[in-house]
Motif scaffolding. Structure first.
Motif, short mmCIF file in Angstrom:
data_model
loop_
_atom_site.label_atom_id
_atom_site.label_comp_id
_atom_site.label_asym_id
_atom_site.label_seq_id
_atom_site.Cartn_x
_atom_site.Cartn_y
_atom_site.Cartn_z
N ASP A 65 -34.62 -26.08 0.26
CA ASP A 65 -35.38 -25.17 -0.60
C ASP A 65 -36.17 -24.12 0.17
O ASP A 65 -36.89 -23.32 -0.43
CB ASP A 65 -36.33 -25.99 -1.50
N ARG A 72 -38.05 -30.73 2.11
CA ARG A 72 -36.67 -30.30 1.84
C ARG A 72 -36.38 -28.99 2.53
O ARG A 72 -37.00 -27.98 2.22
CB ARG A 72 -36.46 -30.14 0.33
N HIS A 113 -40.96 -24.10 -6.04
CA HIS A 113 -40.31 -24.75 -4.90
C HIS A 113 -41.17 -24.67 -3.65
O HIS A 113 -41.71 -23.63 -3.33
CB HIS A 113 -38.94 -24.12 -4.61
N ARG A 172 -36.16 -20.57 -0.96
CA ARG A 172 -36.62 -20.30 -2.33
C ARG A 172 -38.14 -20.25 -2.40
O ARG A 172 -38.71 -19.76 -3.37
CB ARG A 172 -36.12 -21.40 -3.26
MG MG Z 1 -33.54 -28.66 -5.91
#
Ligand code: MG
Ligand code: ATP
Length: 870
Positions: A71, A68, A81, A74
């Protein structure tokens, strides 16, 4: 409990509930070539929810590799994450729904994993009373532990902009206790703090979203759950931090060791550990660092990790070594990692080295920019960093934001676009306005060249440069636009057709055909005879032989892609191509040179298929159906609602708008002519087909025959014979050298026999055939032998005449060497220089050298008699 045990427990649990265990899909989604990365377990099953009618199975369970980008920032800042993570999931396609999904999820976490009920919380979509009741009444979770959340948190999907399955969801949280939280009195699931951690999301796909976002009932509504392996492991291992679990902590520790424990915060360590895991898996699945698409994301995370390494004081490449640690930890679950461990680390090392080369320079410039601009750094500067020093926009942004400075992103994008526009303009320059007026008036050019090679068409527009004109006459070069045409306009790597456009009293030669804005086809025509005007009916006839050669090459590129994927692996994807009549070129992702053996296998496999004469079937279909078929697409290309899929037997399916042969036997012999590198991670193969490969083989064969006749050996023995000849030549050369050296001394004795007396002085005037450098040598030897003399030597080499004059010391009062050389220079029209005892000169070579020698004698006389001075 180890992560590997959790994976197994989960898959076994759902297997027992009638689910088929499916392998993880690649991080490059195999079902949806237009999607950037696999970001959830359901991605590989997307078509199953949309499918009308029978499907192969209605329950499945997986442990899916996910990536992802959302993310990315983060990572390290939260404890849960990652960019790369594994998602455990169970799926129902038109089979069970909310009740079983919730019941089994509860059974798994409560009875199997034995999580403490008092710490578990649930969220449901605010309007989903059904889910609420199942949790509350059926499972027995008390009302105050079930929170209702809005769309943001509890309505899931669709995964891509094009739409797809979506629906309400229900999440399971664990409460790590107030000490992990924000302290607010109303802190509960949905709060941004670290106290309540979501670890399992039960999605109930109910709708199909169209690209505009409108919801339609889903053909097979069902269940799609996702539980982050790392998150559940952190709970079960009692560490409450994903970076502390068995499969990640060792990587964090490795980074810590590298900096010998000297770090202020462990955030950079976590970021590096995360990114190393991600790059290892991405490269393994066939992503390479590039400046666009997926490759750009990979480049970004590698460069980001390099930078965080630098912040820790690591100045040398180091990530490439850490990829080995990832492989070791993960290889039992993902054996493919081990197969590619060396390649993964090579790709990372290369990218690290590349970035290190410019990192310091770029950082210095960036620091100056921050100092100079203080608030916002102009787009052009950010673009320069990107273009020259390889700083991804996002990286620059992050670095300056740490100092409270912003970048002008809009300006950056404008620069980027300008650059791309420039590249585009470089090969196209037509007046947009005129063209759009034609499109408005007549619609698009109808291309009928898949089936026919000749049409009767109407001229709907004539372009000269940027201008629309009404008529074109003899010798003019214009672009003709027809209502329909068999001419293929250059696109997708396939070159445009050539041929003739004719009518009574008019002949136009089509030099090239281009596509414009995907709508119009422009025939670049040179008028050979007569006149043409808008509205005329013409015959458009393409050069059929040339087109057939192009078709053979185009179908062969598909075969090549198939064979490369078979022999090298499915990470091979097309990154560009050229398909012309003479040959074709195919660029593809691969991490190293293709070996001779691999190339031989590829070529053999293609030719084996060719003789099987498989049929080529072309179908127009909805993009969704094409994806379901698993057709290969060109990533980054924008496709419309309908696409053309070209299928060869059962071996190859590709999205393709090009022209192809009907049966692959038509292609004839496919011969690879070269394999080379285009850029890091991209290779290129060039090959020929049909009559071109025949001609090539014939020509090579003829040459071999000639050689074998000349050498008088049969052709198989040519290599041995040539080797022998090379040895012989080497020996002979040595012999010649030896003889030459001997010849020098021999010459001196010969030369001094011709000594002349001019006014009592010993004089030598000679043309000797030697190289320029030996002139002095020989002159010295003569001086030594004669003791008192004046030596004048000539030689001709490579069209140049060189001469030298040397005088022994005792004669310097009477004779000046430089005067003599100047005298010679005058005769031969050349130059010269030097001193009284030694002077040299040169000129263009002279035909009658004996005359020059005679005249030189006079010069010497004059010099000795004192009649000639400097
Ligand atoms: Mg999420
Ligand atoms: P969050 O709100 O925590 O980012 P999410 O709502 O984005 O999670 P989902 O899209 O529902 O998560 O994904 C399903 C599960 O996958 C999550 O419950 C979580 O366990 C896991 N997960 C999601 N994103 C990540 C990530 N970036 N790193 C690790 N695990 C993740």
């Amino acid at each position: 409990m180890k992560s590997s045990e959790i994976r197994k427990l989960y898959l076994d649990f759902f297997k027992n509930k009638g689910h088929i265990v499916k392998p993880s899909d690649s991080l490059i989604p195999s079902n949806d070539p237009t999607l950037l990365f696999t970001s959830a377990g359901m991605v590989q099953f997307k078509p199953m929810y949309i499918a009308e009618g029978e499907i192969e199975f209605t329950r499945a369970t997986t442990c899916q590799k996910c990536f992802r980008t959302v993310d990315l920032e983060r990572v390290g800042k939260t404890s849960r994450h990652h960019t790369f993570f594994e998602m455990l999931g169970n799926f129902s396609f038109g089979d069970y729904f909310k009740k079983e999904a919730i019941e089994w999820a509860w059974e798994f976490i409560y009875s199997v994993l034995k999580l403490p009920k008092e710490h578990l919380w649930i969220s449901v979509y605010k309007e989903d009373d059904e889910a609420f009741d199942i949790w509350n009444k059926y499972i027995g979770i008390s009302e105050n532990k079930i929170v209702r959340l809005g769309k943001e948190d509890n309505f899931w999907g669709p995964v891509s902009e094009e739409g797809g399955p979506c629906g309400p969801c229900s999440e399971i949280y664990i409460d790590f206790g107030p000490s992990h939280g924000c302290g607010k009195s109303d802190c509960k699931p949905g709060c941004d703090c670290e106290r309540f951690a979501e670890f399992w999301n039960l999605v109930f796909p109910t709708y199909n979203a169209d690209p505009s976002g409108k919801l339609h009932p889903l053909a097979k509504r069902g269940v799609d759950t996702g539980m982050g392996l790392e998150r559940i492991a952190s709970i079960l291992q009692g560490v409450n931090d994903n970076f502390e679990i068995d499969i990640i902590k060792p990587i964090v520790m490795e980074v810590a060791n590298l900096v010998e424990g000297k770090y202020e915060s462990n955030v950079p360590l976590k970021i590096i550990a995360d990114h190393v895991r991600a790059m290892t898996f991405l490269i393994c699945d066939g992503v390479f660092p590039l400046n666009e698409g997926r490759g750009y994301v990979l480049r970004r995370i590698i460069r980001r990790a390099v930078r965080f390494g630098k912040l820790l004081g690591i100045e040398k490449p180091f990530l490439y070594k850490l990829t080995g640690n990832v492989v070791d930890i993960m290889k039992s679950a993902y054996p493919e990692l081990n197969e590619r461990r060396i390649n993964i680390s090579q790709v990372v090392l290369q990218e690290e080295e590349r970035f290190h080369e410019t990192l310091n320079q770029g950082m210095n410039i960036l620091e100056e920019l921050i100092a100079k601009y203080k608030n916002v750094i102009p787009g052009i500067e950010v673009f320069r960093l990107y273009d020259t020093f390889g700083f991804p926009l996002e990286l620059t942004k992050e670095i300056v934001e740490e100092k409270g400075v912003k970048v002008d992103e809009k300006g950056f994008n404008e620069c980027l676009e300008k650059q791309q526009e420039k590249a585009r303009k470089a090969w196209k320059g037509t007046g947009d306005k005129e063209i759009s007026s034609i499109i408005n008036k007549f619609g698009e050019t109808k291309f009928v060249g898949y089936e026919v090679f000749e049409t009767e068409s109407k001229v709907i527009g004539i372009l000269k440069g940027n201008l629309l004109i009404e008529t074109a006459t003899c010798n003019e070069e214009v672009s003709l636009i027809l209502d329909k045409t068999p001419f293929y306009g250059e696109s997708g790597g396939q070159v445009g057709d050539t041929g003739l456009i004719k009518k009574d009293g008019f002949i136009g030669v089509v030099l090239d055909t281009e596509k414009y804005l995907q709508k119009l086809i422009l025939h670049r025509v040179k008028v050979k005879e007569g006149k043409i005007k808008v509205g005329d009916i013409v015959r458009a006839m393409l050069d059929i032989e040339r087109r057939r050669a192009i078709m053979r090459n185009h179908t062969a590129t598909h075969l090549l892609q198939y064979a490369l994927r078979e022999i090298l692996g499915s990470h091979v994807t097309q990154s560009g191509s050229y398909v012309g009549p003479e040959y074709f070129r195919f660029d593809f992702t691969h991490y190293k040179a293709v070996t001779k053996l691999e190339l031989d296998k590829v070529e053999q496999m293609i030719n084996e298929k060719v003789v099987q004469n498989l049929p080529v079937i072309v179908k127009e279909m909805k993009i969704e159906d094409a994806k379901k078929l698993g057709a290969l697409a060109f990533f980054g290309e924008k496709y419309g609602e309908f696409v053309r899929v070209v299928q060869i037997g059962e071996i190859s399916k590709e999205f393709c708008g090009g022209t192809h042969v009907k049966n692959i036997g038509e292609i004839g012999l496919v011969k690879v002519i070269s394999e080379s590198s285009v850029s890091s991670g991209i290779r290129r193969i060039e090959a020929v087909t049909g009559m071109n490969s025949y001609r090539m083989v014939k020509e090579q064969n003829d040459i071999l025959k000639d050689i074998s006749t000349t050498l008088k050996v049969e052709y198989k023995k040519i290599p041995v014979k040539i080797e022998k000849m090379i040895d012989t030549i080497r020996d002979l050369e040595k012999e010649v050298e030896r003889l030459k050296r001997g010849e020098g001394t021999f010459k001196v004795d010969e030369i001094i026999k011709d000594v002349k007396k001019i006014k009592d002085v010993n004089v030598i005037i000679k043309n000797i055939n030697t190289d320029v450098h030996s002139l002095r040598d020989i002159g010295d030897k003569i001086k030594n032998k004669l003791n008192s003399c004046c030596v004048i030597l000539f030689t001709v080499r490579d069209d140049r005449l060189s001469y030298i004059c040397m005088v022994t010391k005792d004669l310097l009062k009477e004779i000046n060497a430089l005067s003599i050389v100047k005298g010679i220079a005058k005769i031969v029209g050349g130059g010269g220089g030097g001193k009284a005892d030694l002077a040299e000169g040169g000129a263009r070579s002279i035909n009658d050298l004996s005359k020059v020698l005679k005249e030189t004698e006079n010069v010497v006389k004059e010099v000795i008699e004192g009649r000639k001075e400097l």
